[in-house]
Design an enzyme around this catalytic site. Structure first.
Site, PDB file in Angstrom:
ATOM      1  N   ARG A 112       1.240  -1.029  -0.133  1.00 44.07           N
ATOM      2  CA  ARG A 112       0.172   0.049  -0.132  1.00 44.07           C
ATOM      3  C   ARG A 112       0.561   1.543  -0.113  1.00 44.07           C
ATOM      4  O   ARG A 112       0.708   2.353   0.307  1.00 44.07           O
ATOM      5  CB  ARG A 112      -0.915  -0.147   0.883  1.00 44.07           C
ATOM      6  CG  ARG A 112      -1.627  -1.228   1.527  1.00 44.07           C
ATOM      7  CD  ARG A 112      -3.087  -0.953   0.120  1.00 44.07           C
ATOM      8  NE  ARG A 112      -3.279  -2.171   0.760  1.00 44.07           N
ATOM      9  CZ  ARG A 112      -3.582  -3.944  -0.061  1.00 44.07           C
ATOM     10  NH1 ARG A 112      -2.810  -3.861  -0.551  1.00 44.07           N
ATOM     11  NH2 ARG A 112      -4.368  -4.809   0.332  1.00 44.07           N
ATOM     12  N   ARG A 113       2.072   1.116  -0.351  1.00 44.85           N
ATOM     13  CA  ARG A 113       2.837   1.918  -0.693  1.00 44.85           C
ATOM     14  C   ARG A 113       3.020   3.071  -2.188  1.00 44.85           C
ATOM     15  O   ARG A 113       3.678   3.338  -2.714  1.00 44.85           O
ATOM     16  CB  ARG A 113       4.190   1.932  -0.023  1.00 44.85           C
ATOM     17  CG  ARG A 113       3.703   1.821   1.708  1.00 44.85           C
ATOM     18  CD  ARG A 113       5.172   1.857   2.443  1.00 44.85           C
ATOM     19  NE  ARG A 113       5.261   0.902   4.154  1.00 44.85           N
ATOM     20  CZ  ARG A 113       5.419   1.276   4.982  1.00 44.85           C
ATOM     21  NH1 ARG A 113       7.064   1.832   4.112  1.00 44.85           N
ATOM     22  NH2 ARG A 113       5.542   0.513   6.186  1.00 44.85           N
ATOM     23  N   TYR A 145      -4.117  -6.660 -11.842  1.00 43.75           N
ATOM     24  CA  TYR A 145      -3.337  -5.799 -12.527  1.00 43.75           C
ATOM     25  C   TYR A 145      -3.503  -4.959 -13.817  1.00 43.75           C
ATOM     26  O   TYR A 145      -3.337  -3.830 -14.944  1.00 43.75           O
ATOM     27  CB  TYR A 145      -2.378  -7.661 -13.696  1.00 43.75           C
ATOM     28  CG  TYR A 145      -1.478  -7.931 -12.644  1.00 43.75           C
ATOM     29  CD1 TYR A 145      -0.143  -7.142 -12.782  1.00 43.75           C
ATOM     30  CD2 TYR A 145      -1.926  -8.757 -11.782  1.00 43.75           C
ATOM     31  CE1 TYR A 145       0.865  -7.645 -11.618  1.00 43.75           C
ATOM     32  CE2 TYR A 145      -0.798  -9.544 -11.100  1.00 43.75           C
ATOM     33  CZ  TYR A 145       0.688  -9.142 -11.453  1.00 43.75           C
ATOM     34  OH  TYR A 145       1.425  -9.314  -9.804  1.00 43.75           O
ATOM     35  N   PHE A 424       5.121 -18.339 -18.202  1.00 38.46           N
ATOM     36  CA  PHE A 424       6.569 -17.558 -18.068  1.00 38.46           C
ATOM     37  C   PHE A 424       6.634 -17.219 -16.883  1.00 38.46           C
ATOM     38  O   PHE A 424       5.785 -16.945 -15.852  1.00 38.46           O
ATOM     39  CB  PHE A 424       7.059 -16.999 -18.865  1.00 38.46           C
ATOM     40  CG  PHE A 424       6.119 -15.985 -19.112  1.00 38.46           C
ATOM     41  CD1 PHE A 424       5.979 -14.725 -18.949  1.00 38.46           C
ATOM     42  CD2 PHE A 424       5.038 -16.319 -20.303  1.00 38.46           C
ATOM     43  CE1 PHE A 424       4.520 -13.814 -18.432  1.00 38.46           C
ATOM     44  CE2 PHE A 424       4.389 -15.121 -20.302  1.00 38.46           C
ATOM     45  CZ  PHE A 424       3.774 -13.936 -20.002  1.00 38.46           C
TER      46      PHE A 424
END
Length: 424
Positions: A112-113, A145, A424
């Site tokens: 959370r930074r 993402y 991958f």
């Protein structure tokens, strides 16, 4: 608090590894049975890396194809990720460089930074500098993402069939033959077979170095599912045109005993596909087959006398894409029809003149857009795995010219769903 984002040095490799979940014995996947895993557990068990393993992994890290970035907080590595250099097969068969995001983690005490956002920005800048106009990843959590521009582009099924239900619609005479081989033989066959597959399969990626080297080792895998067995198919001329890796793990639970688990399966043609599944679905002393990493348009379903016999246990996204250069990406693939459409993508207007032979994409400032979308939607649409009309129905695409979304669907459609079996 001082934050620095930069590539790691060789001396910092072990410190980088120590922030990654898998090196700490922490979960890497959501607590649900995965579409890429044929076993019954939600996730294979995690084991913390030993000092000896960390030493070995650190030596293997700094190669030309592995490009790690770390977040240093007051001089200490608190998070990191890496890009691996792979190739992605596009519609039309072109194989282009892609930056594959992997080995990502932030220490719980430093979350959370904004560290991951800073690391991701540095890695995507690195991709652009190297000429990679696409970045991809497999998301451990679906909510992370999208904020960095990634969107799901390929999908996988995990399915199962009871042996007593696995009757085929029509009889089959195999013009070739099946063979059970050892791990060393399989390790030599799979790289060649995969190169043939990825040449024609949209969405497939190139394997990382050493992808199949472990097949030669044999023995028990770390998750205790029993040794791998290797089945291959040869055509009438003796050439390998299909292969499968399966396991028959022992279980104290009668409900799961006699379960054949298919970890990998590839076939170059119908005969190999039919012959391999014909044996796997009728293996002696088994009662159920569970298959992982299967394409969403798996033809086996329609080869069975009862299509309902193939039951989907899990469907999930696999490859997520981030379009780093819209113009280059849209010009790199081919299209199913000839048409011109004006797209507004994140406020920038582009004219796409597309055809089965290729495309030209040019900036069109001031032009009236036929369709408006963001780069996130474009990432899902790019390989043809999601239809533009689905996003319109979800309120994520705006149609300004009547019929434009249907025309875009017609341009992007494929004969087969995009799929990638190698990660991958």
């Amino acid at each position: 608090m001082t934050i620095e984002i930069r590539p790691i040095t060789r001396a910092e490799a072990k410190d980088y590894l120590r922030v990654l979940p898998w090196a700490n014995g922490l979960p890497q996947e959501e607590p649900e049975p995965s579409a890429w895993y044929a076993g019954r557990a939600a996730n294979p068990p995690q084991r913390k890396a030993t000092p000896e393993q960390l030493d070995r992994y650190a030596e293997e890290l700094l190669t030309d194809w592995f490009r790690p970035q770390a977040a240093f907080v007051d001089g200490k590595i608190a998070g990191g990720s890496a890009i691996v250099s792979v190739e992605l097969t596009l519609p039309g068969g072109r194989q282009v460089p892609m930056g594959g995001v992997t080995s990502t983690g932030v220490l719980p005490t430093y979350r959370r930074r904004g560290l991951l956002r800073k690391v991701m920005a540095a890695m995507l800048d690195d991709c652009r500098e190297r000429g990679e106009f696409l970045a991809g990843l497999s998301a451990s959590e679906a909510t992370i993402y999208g904020r960095y521009g990634f969107a799901p582009a390929t999908f996988q099924h995990r399915w199962e069939v009871r042996r007593t239900d696995a009757e085929f619609r029509t009889p089959f005479t195999d013009p070739g033959g099946l063979d059970l081989v050892d791990g060393a033989t399989a390790a030599a066959i799979w790289p060649v077979l995969h190169e043939q597959v990825r040449a024609v399969r949209v969405g497939e990626v190139s394997p990382l170095p050493g992808k199949w080297s472990g097949l030669a080792d044999g023995g028990l895998p770390a998750d205790g599912r029993g040794p791998a067995h290797h089945l291959i198919h040869r055509d009438a001329g003796g050439q390998v045109d299909g292969a499968a890796i399966f396991r028959l793990p022992w279980s104290p639970d009668p409900d799961y005993a006699g379960e054949l688990q298919v970890d990998a399966f590839e076939a170059l043609n119908h005969d190999a596909h039919r012959a391999l599944w014909g044996l796997l679905l009728d293996f002696d002393l088994t009662k159920r087959v569970v298959a992982a990493r299967r394409p969403v348009d798996e033809p086996l379903r329609w080869m069975l006398a009862n299509p309902r016999a193939l039951k989907f246990a899990r469907t999930r996204d696999n490859l997520w894409l981030n379009i780093l250069d819209v113009q280059r990406a849209l010009e790199a693939r081919t299209y199913a029809a000839a048409d011109a459409v004006v797209l507004e993508i994140d406020g920038v207007t582009w004219r796409l003149d597309a055809s089965p032979d290729g495309a030209a994409c040019t900036a069109a400032p001031g032009a009236s857009a036929d369709v408006s979308l963001t780069v996130s939607e474009l990432g899902s649409l790019y390989l043809g795995g999601v239809r533009a009309s689905e996003f319109r129905g979800a309120g994520r695409i705006a149609e300004h010219t009547a019929g434009a979304v249907s025309r875009l669907d017609a341009l992007l459609q494929l004969d087969r769903a995009p799929h990638n079996a190698v990660g991958f």
